[in-house]
Design an enzyme around this catalytic site. Structure first.
Site, PDB file in Angstrom:
ATOM      1  CE  LYS A  78      -9.669 -58.112  -9.755  1.00  0.00           C
ATOM      2  NZ  LYS A  78      -8.291 -58.663  -9.822  1.00  0.00           N
ATOM      3  CB  SER A 153      -6.292 -56.514 -12.564  1.00  0.00           C
ATOM      4  OG  SER A 153      -6.415 -57.616 -11.680  1.00  0.00           O
ATOM      5  CB  SER A 177      -4.026 -58.240  -9.642  1.00  0.00           C
ATOM      6  OG  SER A 177      -3.730 -58.018 -10.983  1.00  0.00           O
TER       7      SER A 177
HETATM    8  N1  GLN Z   1      -0.389 -57.095 -14.154  1.00  0.00           N
HETATM    9  C1  GLN Z   1      -0.411 -58.522 -14.329  1.00  0.00           C
HETATM   10  C2  GLN Z   1      -1.111 -58.883 -15.616  1.00  0.00           C
HETATM   11  O1  GLN Z   1      -1.611 -58.007 -16.270  1.00  0.00           O
HETATM   12  C3  GLN Z   1      -1.036 -59.182 -13.149  1.00  0.00           C
HETATM   13  C4  GLN Z   1      -2.503 -59.236 -13.221  1.00  0.00           C
HETATM   14  C5  GLN Z   1      -3.111 -59.973 -12.064  1.00  0.00           C
HETATM   15  O2  GLN Z   1      -2.436 -60.287 -11.085  1.00  0.00           O
HETATM   16  N2  GLN Z   1      -4.376 -60.301 -12.205  1.00  0.00           N
HETATM   17  O3  GLN Z   1      -1.154 -60.019 -15.993  1.00  0.00           O
END
Ligand code: GLN
Length: 486
Positions: A78, A153, A177
């Site tokens: 990532k 994400s 995410s």
């Molecule tokens: N969807 C969540 C957010 O936008 C989780 C994001 C993540 O786990 N990095 O904060």
């Protein structure tokens, strides 16, 4: 050399060890695939030269008899992980041309075990999002249906593994995410216990929640790679010194399935839920037939998790992201008239809409006069949620829930409605707030799209979480289904 499109890491590792092909051949195979399916937009950077020289080094390691169980396996990282000499954008214009001067611990450890880096995966900007539509480098397609989101994400990591462009990828999970995109793309995805995997060199979003983990096709593959990236790191002050014989064992032998554990079904995760609940119920029956016992449990503060998470994560993001000021590194505006102008315009130009929203709400929640009402209250809720889990784990070994309330949605479906988007994380955020290890495992389909279920364990119970997932994957074949056209 023939490599099946959706080969597991476990298979590839055995074939590398048997000398059926070299890491260089395998790496060329995946590089070719990565270049053939750029329409998914899953990669931000592919570095052919770096990948091939790492593959050569892996082959040399093997020739010297120094190979680990994962030497020569190509994966993607990532783009939140720092990679020395290679672009690390974090999905943002702010870091659009930033080359990290050092490797993240995750990258360095996997690299020294002989794992090859193919490139860097697309992601929501600064890991904020649930659809990978917030990337400065464009949205990512879900290989199952390209007009659907892959989740976020870590959407690029999920999309590229689901399409067979790499057998595994790293991701990070702050509120879901890894688990949510794994569910949307039909993969196995794990967020380890907070503190298990070093955060050194992982661009910070919400430091009390951020945790690195993995996407692969099977729980066995995750158990194979995890020990080479996890473990105490003096460079991360929240890294846990907990040692684990099981992680050492994973470096030597395949993952054995668990038997006879007692699994709790938290009723708050099933109320009013149709299709995902039915799929999890079918999984329960499969596991019951293999001797697992089930019991209903209650996690009464679940509904408060989303508001608490978005206050805490935003507050931490607002301080973490203050380092991007146009002075030391990152985007700098042209011709600043004053220092304030430099700060203001560099930040307005460098950050996207969602990141700005988080910085503003986070700053508000921390400001004098609102701190008690928002940040402090959210911290108290976080404590209650943790206590719910600890009480449940007094009676059961693990918890089983759906990973998401629905299958992958269409691009643009929630783009103008952040609150609906935030609700996507309803089942993943509570384990994040509590620092617990959790895995998402494919458990069925709805209208041709994958569904995932989540196994959550007590702190540092990765062993039981993965071994139960392994038992399930021996009983069912959902993880062996793949999208067509790849
Ligand atoms: N969807 C969540 C957010 O936008 C989780 C994001 C993540 O786990 N990095 O904060």
């Amino acid at each position: 050399m023939t490599v099946e499109t959706f080969s597991s890491v476990t298979d590839l590792a055995a074939r590398l060890e048997a000398g059926e092909f070299s890491s260089e051949e395998l790496t060329r195979h995946y590089l070719k695939r990565a270049h053939s399916f750029t329409g998914l937009n899953a990669f931000i950077t592919i570095d052919e030269d770096r990948a091939l020289s790492e593959a050569e080094a892996a082959d040399a390691l093997r020739a010297r008899g120094e190979a680990t169980r994962v030497t020569g396996i190509p994966i993607a990282h990532k783009d939140v992980f720092c990679t020395k000499g290679l672009l690390t954008t974090c999905g943002s214009k702010m870091l659009g041309n930033w080359v990290a001067p050092y490797d993240a611990t995750v990258v360095a450890r996997l690299g020294s075990a002989g794992v090859v880096t193919l490139g860097k995966a697309n992601m929501d900007e600064f890991a904020m999002g649930s659809s990978n539509e917030n990337s400065h480098f464009g949205a990512v397609a879900n290989p199952w249906e390209t007009d659907r989101v892959p989740g976020g994400s870590s959407g690029g990591s999920a999309s590229l593994v689901a399409a067979g462009l790499a057998p595994a990828a790293t991701g990070t999970d702050t509120g879901g995410s890894i688990r949510q995109p794994a569910a949307f793309c039909g993969l196995t995805g794990m967020k380890p216990t907070y503190g298990r995997v070093s955060r050194y060199g992982m661009v910070a979003f919400a430091s009390s929640l951020d945790q690195g983990g993995l996407f692969a096709h099977t729980a066995a593959d995750i158990a194979l790679l995890l020990p080479y990236m996890a473990g105490f790191d003096p460079k991360d002050s929240t890294s846990s010194p907990t040692t684990d014989d099981w992680l050492d064992a994973c470096r030597r032998e395949p993952l054995a399935p668990a038997e006879g554990l007692t699994i709790g079904l938290p009723k708050e995760y099933f109320d009013g839920l149709g299709v995902p609940a039915a799929a999890v119920d079918a999984a329960r029956r499969a596991l019951e037939s293999a001797g697992f016992r089930f019991r209903e449990v209650s996690l009464p503060h679940t509904a408060a998790a989303i508001p608490a998470y978005y206050i805490i994560a935003g507050a931490e993001a607002s301080t973490n992201l203050s380092r991007y000021d146009g002075v030391r590194f990152g985007h700098r505006c042209g011709n600043p008239e004053s220092l304030d102008d430099l700060y203001e315009r560099s930040r307005s130009e460098g950050f996207g809409t969602e990141v700005k929203r988080r910085i503003l709400t986070g700053t508000y929640a921390l400001s004098v006069g609102y701190f008690d009402a928002y940040y402090l209250k959210a911290q108290k809720i976080r404590r209650l949620i943790q206590e719910d889990f600890l009480a449940a784990f007094a009676d059961v070994d693990l918890l089983l829930t759906p990973t998401t309330p629905n299958v992958a949605f269409e691009h643009g479906a929630h783009a103008d409605d952040p609150v609906t988007m935030y609700q996507q994380d309803i089942f993943t955020v509570p384990a994040s707030l509590s620092g617990l290890p959790a895995v998402s495992v494919p458990c069925g389909f709805h209208e041709g799209l994958p569904l995932g279920m989540q196994l959550i364990g007590p702190h540092f119970a990765e062993q039981n979480v993965l071994r139960t997932a392994e038992a399930y994957q021996r009983l069912t074949g959902w993880h062996l289904e793949h999208p067509e056209g790849f």
